[in-house]
Design a protein around this motif. Sequence first.
Motif, PDB file in Angstrom:
ATOM      1  N   ILE A 112       4.108  -6.859  -9.020  1.00 14.21           N
ATOM      2  CA  ILE A 112       3.522  -5.484  -7.608  1.00 14.21           C
ATOM      3  C   ILE A 112       4.074  -6.558  -6.500  1.00 14.21           C
ATOM      4  O   ILE A 112       4.195  -6.601  -5.481  1.00 14.21           O
ATOM      5  CB  ILE A 112       2.094  -5.861  -7.460  1.00 14.21           C
ATOM      6  CG1 ILE A 112       1.713  -4.140  -8.505  1.00 14.21           C
ATOM      7  CG2 ILE A 112       1.550  -5.387  -6.235  1.00 14.21           C
ATOM      8  CD1 ILE A 112       0.877  -3.895  -9.054  1.00 14.21           C
ATOM      9  N   THR A 113       3.726  -8.132  -6.702  1.00 14.03           N
ATOM     10  CA  THR A 113       3.700  -9.156  -5.801  1.00 14.03           C
ATOM     11  C   THR A 113       5.465  -9.518  -5.560  1.00 14.03           C
ATOM     12  O   THR A 113       5.938  -9.621  -4.364  1.00 14.03           O
ATOM     13  CB  THR A 113       3.323 -10.462  -6.872  1.00 14.03           C
ATOM     14  OG1 THR A 113       2.276 -10.562  -7.178  1.00 14.03           O
ATOM     15  CG2 THR A 113       3.868 -11.404  -6.229  1.00 14.03           C
ATOM     16  N   LYS A 114       6.507  -9.100  -6.581  1.00 17.91           N
ATOM     17  CA  LYS A 114       7.545  -8.981  -6.167  1.00 17.91           C
ATOM     18  C   LYS A 114       7.967  -7.583  -5.307  1.00 17.91           C
ATOM     19  O   LYS A 114       8.927  -7.762  -4.420  1.00 17.91           O
ATOM     20  CB  LYS A 114       8.821  -8.445  -7.063  1.00 17.91           C
ATOM     21  CG  LYS A 114       9.925  -8.907  -7.467  1.00 17.91           C
ATOM     22  CD  LYS A 114      10.099 -10.760  -6.867  1.00 17.91           C
ATOM     23  CE  LYS A 114      12.199 -10.780  -7.127  1.00 17.91           C
ATOM     24  NZ  LYS A 114      11.989 -12.237  -6.869  1.00 17.91           N
ATOM     25  N   TRP A 115       7.372  -6.743  -5.778  1.00 15.09           N
ATOM     26  CA  TRP A 115       7.625  -5.415  -4.749  1.00 15.09           C
ATOM     27  C   TRP A 115       7.431  -5.373  -3.282  1.00 15.09           C
ATOM     28  O   TRP A 115       8.024  -5.016  -2.369  1.00 15.09           O
ATOM     29  CB  TRP A 115       7.446  -4.235  -5.175  1.00 15.09           C
ATOM     30  CG  TRP A 115       7.199  -3.048  -4.669  1.00 15.09           C
ATOM     31  CD1 TRP A 115       8.002  -2.846  -4.275  1.00 15.09           C
ATOM     32  CD2 TRP A 115       5.922  -2.181  -3.812  1.00 15.09           C
ATOM     33  NE1 TRP A 115       7.814  -1.593  -3.273  1.00 15.09           N
ATOM     34  CE2 TRP A 115       6.299  -1.189  -3.516  1.00 15.09           C
ATOM     35  CE3 TRP A 115       4.521  -2.950  -3.912  1.00 15.09           C
ATOM     36  CZ2 TRP A 115       5.873  -0.603  -2.721  1.00 15.09           C
ATOM     37  CZ3 TRP A 115       3.825  -1.878  -3.154  1.00 15.09           C
ATOM     38  CH2 TRP A 115       4.121  -0.380  -3.006  1.00 15.09           C
ATOM     39  N   VAL A 116       5.695  -6.224  -3.294  1.00 18.91           N
ATOM     40  CA  VAL A 116       5.380  -6.196  -1.996  1.00 18.91           C
ATOM     41  C   VAL A 116       6.155  -7.334  -1.376  1.00 18.91           C
ATOM     42  O   VAL A 116       6.346  -7.714   0.278  1.00 18.91           O
ATOM     43  CB  VAL A 116       4.004  -6.814  -1.878  1.00 18.91           C
ATOM     44  CG1 VAL A 116       3.784  -7.708  -0.460  1.00 18.91           C
ATOM     45  CG2 VAL A 116       3.480  -6.457  -2.478  1.00 18.91           C
ATOM     46  N   GLU A 117       6.903  -8.484  -1.234  1.00 24.77           N
ATOM     47  CA  GLU A 117       7.789  -9.301  -0.976  1.00 24.77           C
ATOM     48  C   GLU A 117       8.695  -9.207  -0.408  1.00 24.77           C
ATOM     49  O   GLU A 117       9.539  -9.237   0.438  1.00 24.77           O
ATOM     50  CB  GLU A 117       7.769 -10.148  -2.155  1.00 24.77           C
ATOM     51  CG  GLU A 117       8.442 -12.065  -1.804  1.00 24.77           C
ATOM     52  CD  GLU A 117       8.784 -12.354  -2.896  1.00 24.77           C
ATOM     53  OE1 GLU A 117       9.875 -12.636  -3.270  1.00 24.77           O
ATOM     54  OE2 GLU A 117       7.685 -13.450  -2.975  1.00 24.77           O
TER      55      GLU A 117
END
Length: 118
Positions: A112-117
């Motif tokens: 999720i962190t990578k997707w938001v980034e």
Amino acid sequence: MRMRGNWRSRNPMLANALATVIAAWLVGFGAYGVLRDDLAVPASRRYGGAKHYYHFHGVAAWLIFAGFACLGASIILVVYRRLKATPSGMADPRVALVVGTAGALIILTMLITKWVES
């Protein structure tokens, strides 16, 4: 011909072997990515057949590897408890459930962190 019971109860050794192979693959996949410092996790298949990957480097790769290791350990714990259980008793999966949940949450948080980034 109708069979009684589920697939795992009819083929317990095969089910344990497949679970062990999956656990080894998870840990091996994570270790290979950490050693290369490029852990590529498949995210989706684009139109035209090209795959999309999330690439993790450094600490992020180590965290994803920790998640894969927790999931692999959870599977191995379940297989071990299954082998040690008495034929009439149930194996207690609480520790494996906690370890597997922790691993899944680590992986999900990083994805999720990578997707938001991006």
